[in-house]
Design an enzyme around this catalytic site. Structure first.
Site, PDB file in Angstrom:
ATOM      1  N   GLY A   1       0.837  -1.194   0.000  1.00 49.33           N
ATOM      2  CA  GLY A   1       0.000   0.000   0.000  1.00 49.33           C
ATOM      3  C   GLY A   1       0.866   1.236   0.000  1.00 49.33           C
ATOM      4  CB  CYS A   2       0.330   4.487   1.633  1.00 47.23           C
ATOM      5  SG  CYS A   2       1.204   5.992   2.034  1.00 47.23           S
TER       6      CYS A   2
END
Length: 180
Positions: free
Chosen positions: A11-12
Site C-alpha cells: 500500500g502507501c
C-alpha cells in the site's frame, strides 16, 4: 556487517516505511517505485495508475539481527494481503501487495510464508500478494522519505499511520529499536 535487501509493496509507502524503519536490524528504508514499465516515474505518474509501478520500500537489513522470514511476517501482519490492488482508501495497482525478491532464497521464503499463513487460516480470505523478481528501483522524491518522522502531525499520519504503528508496536515489541 553484510547487509541484505528486501523490497515490499504494502500500500502507501509512508505507512510501510514507518513500520519497517523501527525494526532492530534495519539500517535503512527507502521509499520508491518498482514493477512498472516507465523509466524514472514521478509520484504523480505512479498515482495515475498507468505506469505499472507499485509504491514500495527497499529495506537494508542485517540478517544476523533480523531474518528475512521475520521481515516477511511483519509485512504480512501490517497490511491486508487479501485485498487486490487496495489498502484501505488507497485503491489502484500502485497499492498492490507485492514482494519483490532479490534472490531465489527470498522467493522460496515468500512462497513458504504464504503457504503457512494459508494453512493456518491467519486471514479470512485468500492471500493475493504478488511475488515477482526485483526490477529497476526508482527512489521516490525526497519529501516522501522519512515521511511519518518528519510529518507526524499531518492528518494522514495521525489517522492512518499512527494507529497502524500502535498495533505494530504491541505485536512486535521485542523486535523494535530502542529510542531515547
Amino acid at each position: 556487517m553484510a547487509l541484505e535487501q528486501a523490497t515490499f509493496g504494502a500500500g502507501c509507502f509512508w505507512c510501510t516505511e514507518a513500520v519497517f524503519q523501527n525494526l532492530k536490524g534495519v539500517s535503512a528504508c527507502t521509499s520508491g517505485y518498482m514493477g512498472g514499465q516507465v523509466t524514472n516515474p514521478t509520484y504523480d505518474d505512479v498515482c495515475g495508475g498507468d505506469t505499472g509501478h507499485a509504491e514500495v520500500i527497499q529495506v537494508d537489513f542485517d540478517p544476523e539481527v533480523i531474518s528475512y522470514d521475520e521481515l516477511l511476517l511483519v509485512f504480512f501482519k501490517t497490511h491486508s494481503p487479501t485485498t487486490l490492488n487496495r489498502q484501505g482508501n488507497d485503491v489502484g495497482t500502485q497499492y498492490r501487495s507485492v514482494i519483490f525478491y532479490h534472490n531465489q532464497e527470498q522467493k522460496k521464503a515468500a512462497e513458504k510464508m504464504i503457504d503457512e499463513l494459508t494453512k493456518q487460516n491467519v486471514f479470512d480470505k485468500p492471500i493475493v500478494t504478488e511475488i515477482a523478481p526485483v526490477s529497476a528501483f526508482y527512489k521516490a522524491e525526497d519529501y516522501h522519505q522519512n515521511f511519518f518522522s518528519t510529518n507526524p502531525n499531518k492528518a494522514y499520519c495521525v489517522f492512518v499511520i499512527q494507529p497502524k504503528l500502535d498495533k505494530f508496536t504491541k505485536e512486535f515489541k521485542e523486535k523494535l529499536k530502542e529510542h531515547s
